[in-house]
Motif scaffolding. Sequence first.
Motif, PDB file in Angstrom:
ATOM      1  N   ALA A  70      -7.731  -7.732 -28.970  1.00 55.52           N
ATOM      2  CA  ALA A  70      -9.028  -7.573 -29.725  1.00 55.52           C
ATOM      3  C   ALA A  70      -9.953  -7.073 -29.067  1.00 55.52           C
ATOM      4  N   ILE A  71     -10.382  -6.980 -27.868  1.00 53.78           N
ATOM      5  CA  ILE A  71     -11.056  -5.611 -26.490  1.00 53.78           C
ATOM      6  C   ILE A  71     -10.168  -4.332 -26.800  1.00 53.78           C
ATOM      7  N   ASP A  72      -8.720  -4.625 -26.870  1.00 51.68           N
ATOM      8  CA  ASP A  72      -8.545  -2.532 -26.923  1.00 51.68           C
ATOM      9  C   ASP A  72      -8.376  -2.575 -28.685  1.00 51.68           C
ATOM     10  N   ILE A  73      -8.183  -3.237 -29.638  1.00 53.81           N
ATOM     11  CA  ILE A  73      -7.893  -3.038 -31.581  1.00 53.81           C
ATOM     12  C   ILE A  73      -9.662  -2.258 -30.882  1.00 53.81           C
ATOM     13  N   GLU A  74     -10.544  -3.595 -30.926  1.00 56.20           N
ATOM     14  CA  GLU A  74     -11.822  -2.807 -31.018  1.00 56.20           C
ATOM     15  C   GLU A  74     -12.269  -1.784 -30.745  1.00 56.20           C
ATOM     16  N   ARG A  75     -11.863  -1.347 -28.859  1.00 51.58           N
ATOM     17  CA  ARG A  75     -11.721   0.227 -28.405  1.00 51.58           C
ATOM     18  C   ARG A  75     -11.595   0.982 -29.053  1.00 51.58           C
ATOM     19  N   LEU A  76     -10.469   0.624 -29.604  1.00 54.30           N
ATOM     20  CA  LEU A  76      -9.996   2.547 -30.141  1.00 54.30           C
ATOM     21  C   LEU A  76     -10.393   2.224 -31.803  1.00 54.30           C
ATOM     22  N   PHE A  77     -11.320   1.495 -32.786  1.00 54.37           N
ATOM     23  CA  PHE A  77     -11.850   1.630 -33.531  1.00 54.37           C
ATOM     24  C   PHE A  77     -13.224   2.047 -33.323  1.00 54.37           C
TER      25      PHE A  77
END
Length: 280
Positions: A70-77
């Motif tokens: 989730a952290i990785d996806i949020e960072r990308l977004f």
Amino acid sequence: MPYKTILVILDTPDNARVAVDFAAAFAREHGAHIVGLHTEIVSAVPLVAPMEIPDPVAVQALQDMAHNQAIDIERLFRAKMERENLAYEWRNFASTVGYGSEPLMESARSADLLVAVQPDPAKSSDSHVDVESFLFESGRPVLLIPYIFTEPKPIRRVLIAWNGSKEAARATFDALPFLTTADSVEIFSVDTSNSLTHSPKETGAEIAATLARHGVRARLETAACGGKTPSQVIENRLADDSIDLLVMGAYTHSWLWQLIFGGTTRTLLQSMTAMTLLAR
């Protein structure tokens, strides 16, 4: 009127980049606010044999993995939104039941359009978006992007799968922001023995006249099955006309619903060549 709130469902890291890129492109075109939606899912509970009790170490490891994802996806977004200078917000939920939970549906019901990437059948994951739940529970249209797509493409050629039903009507009107900017719109009806009281040509002419009042110049086309299933006829039409967007109703027990989710037509889902706007 354009889409002003677009909710993009970011289920897995593999799908997130494509989903974010498409949502950003739509937001720029429509001047929309983007909501990034993700849920942390831990659905499998490892057991310790023979007593069959949960292994707390393994459970924590799964939770940590889901949280880090989730952290990785949020960072990308967030990075994409900031680069594009787009209005956005991030929503992350924890769930043991997947994407069908009520808090996620509540978020979805306030959006004009939901965007999701089609799950890759070759990559099974508990974190994949449950498109069916969003279609049946949110009341909002879902734009499904083929997993084979790697970058956004403009929507220039649109095909409406029309049979005169309420689901087809809902999908057509939900797609109006795309229809009004497309270069080509085709209302396509498959003539089957299950056709409604009026012929496909008659019902198609009525919706074409309505769309014309919105400034959409749509042409009407019909086709017989000719030994093929309706889904095969539509698939051939998509390929022959290089369609960018298929607009269709989501049906519980019909050939159109089977086109997307049916077991016997899974190969068609795997070879999806056009973005598909589904509504119910």
